[in-house]
Design a protein around this motif. Structure first.
Motif, mmCIF file in Angstrom:
data_model
loop_
_atom_site.group_PDB
_atom_site.id
_atom_site.type_symbol
_atom_site.label_atom_id
_atom_site.label_comp_id
_atom_site.label_asym_id
_atom_site.label_seq_id
_atom_site.Cartn_x
_atom_site.Cartn_y
_atom_site.Cartn_z
ATOM 1 N N MET A 1 0.838 -1.204 0.000
ATOM 2 C CA MET A 1 0.000 0.000 0.000
ATOM 3 C C MET A 1 0.872 1.252 0.000
ATOM 4 S SD MET A 1 -3.250 0.984 2.361
ATOM 5 C CE MET A 1 -2.378 1.173 3.887
ATOM 6 N N HIS A 2 0.451 2.252 -0.717
ATOM 7 C CA HIS A 2 1.179 3.517 -0.752
ATOM 8 C C HIS A 2 0.580 4.457 0.312
ATOM 9 C CE1 HIS A 2 2.993 6.981 -3.377
ATOM 10 N NE2 HIS A 2 3.478 6.929 -2.143
ATOM 11 N N ILE A 3 1.406 4.819 1.281
ATOM 12 C CA ILE A 3 0.976 5.717 2.350
ATOM 13 C C ILE A 3 1.629 7.080 2.141
ATOM 14 C CG2 ILE A 3 0.988 6.099 4.853
ATOM 15 C CD1 ILE A 3 1.353 3.034 5.167
ATOM 16 N N VAL A 4 0.835 8.124 2.207
ATOM 17 C CA VAL A 4 1.384 9.476 2.076
ATOM 18 C C VAL A 4 1.277 10.184 3.421
ATOM 19 C CG1 VAL A 4 0.974 11.757 1.052
ATOM 20 C CG2 VAL A 4 0.976 9.718 -0.398
ATOM 21 N N VAL A 5 2.321 10.897 3.802
ATOM 22 C CA VAL A 5 2.280 11.721 5.008
ATOM 23 C C VAL A 5 2.393 13.179 4.589
ATOM 24 C CG1 VAL A 5 3.328 12.195 7.242
ATOM 25 C CG2 VAL A 5 3.524 9.909 6.258
ATOM 26 N N CYS A 6 1.471 14.013 5.060
ATOM 27 C CA CYS A 6 1.536 15.451 4.757
ATOM 28 C C CYS A 6 2.157 16.172 5.944
ATOM 29 C CB CYS A 6 0.139 16.013 4.518
ATOM 30 S SG CYS A 6 -0.621 15.348 3.048
ATOM 31 N N THR A 7 3.124 17.011 5.659
ATOM 32 C CA THR A 7 3.801 17.699 6.753
ATOM 33 C C THR A 7 4.192 19.105 6.326
ATOM 34 O OG1 THR A 7 5.658 17.608 8.289
ATOM 35 C CG2 THR A 7 6.057 16.760 6.087
ATOM 36 N N LYS A 8 4.428 19.936 7.310
ATOM 37 C CA LYS A 8 4.923 21.272 7.004
ATOM 38 C C LYS A 8 5.973 21.670 8.022
ATOM 39 C CE LYS A 8 2.853 25.035 8.098
ATOM 40 N NZ LYS A 8 1.901 26.163 8.160
ATOM 41 N N GLN A 9 6.652 22.759 7.728
ATOM 42 C CA GLN A 9 7.695 23.239 8.626
ATOM 43 C C GLN A 9 7.123 24.348 9.504
ATOM 44 O OE1 GLN A 9 7.233 24.244 5.624
ATOM 45 N NE2 GLN A 9 7.565 26.456 5.573
ATOM 46 N N THR A 10 7.637 24.460 10.737
ATOM 47 C CA THR A 10 7.196 25.526 11.647
ATOM 48 C C THR A 10 8.393 26.007 12.462
ATOM 49 O OG1 THR A 10 6.706 23.940 13.406
ATOM 50 C CG2 THR A 10 4.877 24.574 11.982
ATOM 51 N N PRO A 11 8.274 27.189 13.051
ATOM 52 C CA PRO A 11 9.310 27.567 14.021
ATOM 53 C C PRO A 11 9.210 26.653 15.233
ATOM 54 C CG PRO A 11 7.762 29.390 13.631
ATOM 55 C CD PRO A 11 7.264 28.225 12.854
ATOM 56 N N ASP A 12 10.310 26.457 15.934
ATOM 57 C CA ASP A 12 10.354 25.652 17.146
ATOM 58 C C ASP A 12 9.291 26.127 18.144
ATOM 59 O OD1 ASP A 12 11.060 24.435 19.569
ATOM 60 O OD2 ASP A 12 13.149 24.296 18.917
ATOM 61 N N SER A 13 8.681 25.175 18.859
ATOM 62 C CA SER A 13 7.611 25.555 19.783
ATOM 63 C C SER A 13 8.124 26.408 20.943
ATOM 64 C CB SER A 13 6.908 24.309 20.322
ATOM 65 O OG SER A 13 7.807 23.526 21.063
ATOM 66 N N ALA A 14 9.434 26.381 21.191
ATOM 67 C CA ALA A 14 9.974 27.191 22.291
ATOM 68 C C ALA A 14 10.485 28.552 21.798
ATOM 69 C CB ALA A 14 11.104 26.427 22.983
ATOM 70 N N ALA A 15 10.318 28.833 20.508
ATOM 71 C CA ALA A 15 10.860 30.071 19.948
ATOM 72 C C ALA A 15 10.230 31.296 20.593
ATOM 73 C CB ALA A 15 10.628 30.108 18.436
ATOM 74 N N LYS A 16 11.045 32.318 20.796
ATOM 75 C CA LYS A 16 10.532 33.614 21.253
ATOM 76 C C LYS A 16 10.119 34.381 20.009
ATOM 77 C CE LYS A 16 11.688 35.321 25.720
ATOM 78 N NZ LYS A 16 10.711 34.390 26.215
ATOM 79 N N LEU A 17 8.856 34.730 19.934
ATOM 80 C CA LEU A 17 8.351 35.352 18.718
ATOM 81 C C LEU A 17 8.265 36.853 18.874
ATOM 82 C CD1 LEU A 17 5.383 32.935 18.043
ATOM 83 C CD2 LEU A 17 7.594 32.926 16.906
ATOM 84 N N SER A 18 8.447 37.544 17.756
ATOM 85 C CA SER A 18 8.123 38.966 17.776
ATOM 86 C C SER A 18 7.392 39.285 16.490
ATOM 87 C CB SER A 18 9.384 39.808 17.919
ATOM 88 O OG SER A 18 10.242 39.537 16.848
ATOM 89 N N VAL A 19 6.660 40.386 16.512
ATOM 90 C CA VAL A 19 5.879 40.747 15.348
ATOM 91 C C VAL A 19 6.019 42.246 15.136
ATOM 92 C CG1 VAL A 19 3.784 40.893 16.758
ATOM 93 C CG2 VAL A 19 3.560 40.565 14.311
#
Ligand SMILES: Cc1cc2nc3c(=O)[nH]c(=O)nc-3n(C[C@H](O)[C@H](O)[C@H](O)COP(=O)(O)OP(=O)(O)OC[C@H]3O[C@@H](n4cnc5c(N)ncnc54)[C@H](O)[C@@H]3O)c2cc1C
Ligand SMILES: Nc1ncnc2c1ncn2[C@@H]1O[C@H](COP(=O)(O)O)[C@@H](O)[C@H]1O
Lengths: 266, 327
Positions: free
Chosen positions: A1-19
């Motif tokens: 069977m052909h299994i596909v996994v969908c994924t994306k990239q994100t900043p680390d969950s511990a990242a300090k964010l600024s906007v």
């Protein structure tokens, strides 16, 4: 069977964010990683291959070059192939656009029996792409899956346990299916040294919209049905906690109870 | 498009999920600005008895579909019904509680209707003729505002406890319109074959008070004082990931980035350091109390009230003091 996994990239969950004023989010020198929820999807694909005794696990991501980080992590864990789907016109797509692109890419592969997703992306936090891909492809929509009880490629059926507010629902549905994973379904492995080497050397074909059969009128910021107007930091909480301390635990407790009564939360 | 507001009413076992009443409360508020009627959409096997309840909570009209195929929420028959209703009546907006089921229905409906669905809103207001939603992103570290449009009315899913449900008014009157299911059972390949109820029934998303334990409780039996405190407060029991990963308590209790997002009036963290990923799930709690023996624990930066001390002394003392105060 052909299994596909969908994924994306994100900043680390511990990242300090600024906007900034214009709503551009930055995360300093914090690394870009695979969306943490997607590690469960990757792990489940690998476990299923063992369980079924064969097949192929392909990881796909719609995203700019940074998406390679997510693909590489999945290959390092043990997926067989990684494909990136991108062209500049995809930038600013909402979940409708993203799910259209992913559905088209899966359709192009032709032989897919199962598509695995993470619960949600930790940046945009929408948790809609899995359901929307299922709906577009007409695959069984199995979200919040905490256990794959049985999968039978011959009979083309799958039985899963899904997490709901009141408990766990058991569902049997036909393949092909979309499975949205949740924490608790498995313990994602760490990439091995060999795996990391393999991921570094692997080739990651890039599919453009044209190659995947994407309808240009359904993607990109201009065609997004959900528009992000403003991104901003929530008002900061002023000051740290009021520390309550008395001579005894009993006295401390009594003072705290008075505070909570005054707050009208008990 | 008209100016009615549609609200999906979620029920399980004849019990309406609280976020549906909250969405109905929001709909009433929006209808003051939009005009139009508030319409509840109620589907299930035996639900006509709930129509009056929906009216009491603010509906002007209730669309009721009663059919054996609708006994359990399933995406195919529910989305088909909802899509048909929306297409026929062209409301201004569709509101859905952002529960597990609501977060399936919203995006599926958006595909069928080719329109936008904004997930997990914590505020929704009419600004210059447009509905503008606020939603937390990056685990609540940032906020965003979103608008939605498309070939059909926009859909918004509303975060549990972010909106206020109205006091039910048994004297309200409204219209009940019955309708038939759209799909027959043999057109729905998805079969629900079993259900295991959660032990102790944790519904953290709807809880007004949560008492959570972390690695500081030291073991499975360390949750006993936490449970005792929860019991006097009629609260739900939560936990950090460290306690779940150690196998002291099931995953259903986990609060945080890879657990539940909660929004209670009162959150009491016992022996939890307050890692950023834990905060992600509970930072919007109205009042936060931290009990921790380490005065440097990051949870004290977020908490409103803190007690620096041994939870095995402080928590039982708090339980006793509450018993006395609450009678
Ligand atoms: C991708 C990712 C996702 C994550 N998701 C989550 C999530 O969803 N939820 C979550 O909670 N975590 C999550 N984490 C883990 C998080 O980073 C922390 O490791 C975790 O929250 C720590 O749990 P804790 O506070 O119970 O344990 P610790 O950090 O070990 O803290 C225990 C605390 O208890 C105190 N203590 C010990 N004994 C006592 C006592 N007798 N009396 C009083 N205080 C005492 C200590 O001073 C300490 O502050 C995630 C991590 C990653 C990388
Ligand atoms: N650009 C993308 N490419 C591939 N998969 C994605 C993408 N965006 C989201 N996903 C998948 O969909 C899940 C839910 O994402 P979201 O709906 O954006 O919160 C993620 O955990 C991924 O598995």
């Amino acid at each position: 069977m052909h299994i596909v996994v969908c994924t994306k990239q994100t900043p680390d969950s511990a990242a300090k964010l600024s906007v900034d004023e214009a709503g551009n989010v930055s995360w300093g020198d914090s690394p870009i990683i695979i969306n943490p929820w997607d590690e469960y999807a990757v792990e489940e694909a690998l476990l299923l291959k063992d369980r079924i005794g064969g097949g192929k696990a392909t990881v796909i991501s719609m995203g700019p070059e940074a998406a390679l980080e997510a693909l590489k992590h999945a290959i390092a864990m043990g997926c067989d192939a990684g494909i990136r789907i991108w062209e500049d016109g995809f930038a600013g797509s909402d979940t409708q656009g993203t799910s259209h692109v992913l559905a088209k890419a899966i359709e192009k592969m032709g032989d897919v029996g199962l598509v695995l997703f993470g619960k949600s992306a930790i940046d945009s936090q929408t948790g809609q792409v899995a359901m929307q891909v299922a709906r577009r492809l007409g695959f069984s929509p199995l979200t919040n899956v905490i256990k794959i009880v049985e999968i039978d490629p011959a009979a083309q059926t799958i039985t899963v346990e899904r997490l709901l507010e009141e408990g766990r629902q058991v569902v049997t549905a036909p393949l092909p299916a979309v499975v949205g994973t949740t924490k608790g379904i498995n313990e994602p492995r760490y990439p091995s040294f060999m795996g990391i080497r393999k991921a570094t050397r692997a080739e990651y074909p890039l599919w453009t919209g044209g190659e995947a059969g994407v309808d240009a009128a359904k993607v990109g910021a201009a065609n997004a049905s959900v528009k992000w107007e403003r991104i901003f930091a929530p008002p900061a909480r002023e000051g740290a906690a009021e520390i309550i301390s008395a001579d005894s635990a009993e006295e401390t407790a009594r003072i705290l109870v008075d505070k909570l009564l005054a707050e009208k939360v008990i | 498009m008209g100016n009615d507001i549609f609200v999906w009413i979620e029920q399980f076992d004849g019990q309406v999920a609280s976020p549906s009443w909250e969405a109905l409360g929001l709909a009433r508020q929006l209808s003051e600005a939009l005009g139009g009627q508030v319409c509840a959409c109620l589907f299930g096997a035996h639900v006509s008895g709930l129509a009056q309840e929906a009216i009491a909570y603010g509906a002007d009209k209730v669309f009721v579909a009663e059919d054996a195929t609708l006994a359990d929420f399933r995406v195919d028959p529910y989305t088909a019904l909802m899509a048909q209703l929306v297409q026929e009546h062209q409301p201004a907006v569709v509101l859905i509680g952002a529960t597990f089921r609501g977060r399936d229905l919203g995006p599926a409906l958006a595909v069928d209707l080719d329109t936008g669905c904004v997930a997990d809103c914590t505020a929704l207001a009419l600004e210059e003729g447009k509905l503008v939603a606020t939603r937390p992103i990056y685990a609540g570290k940032l906020l965003s505002t979103c608008t939605a449009s498309g070939k059909a009315p926009a859909i918004f899913t509303t975060r549990p406890r972010a909106f206020i449900k109205r006091e039910p008014d048994a004297g309200r009157s409204g219209e009940v319109v019955t309708m038939a299911a759209v799909l027959a059972e043999d057109a729905i390949p998805y079969k629900v074959t079993g259900f295991h109820e959660t032990e102790g029934g944790v519904n953290l998303a709807e809880a007004a008070i949560i008492v959570s334990g972390g690695r500081g409780v030291g073991g499975p039996e360390g949750f006993e004082p936490v449970r005792a405190l929860a019991q006097v407060l009629n609260a739900a029991v939560g936990s950090s990931r460290a306690a779940v990963d150690a196998g002291w308590i099931p995953y259903e209790h986990q609060v945080g980035q890879t657990g539940k997002t909660v929004n209670p009036d009162l959150y009491i963290a016992c022996g939890i350091s307050g890692a950023i990923q834990h905060q992600a799930g509970m930072r919007t709690s109205k009042v936060i109390v931290a009990i921790n023996k380490d005065p440097e624990a990051p949870i004290f930066q977020l908490a409103h009230y803190g007690v620096v001390g041994d939870l095995f002394k402080v928590v039982p003392a708090l339980t006793a003091a509450l018993k006395e105060a609450l009678g």
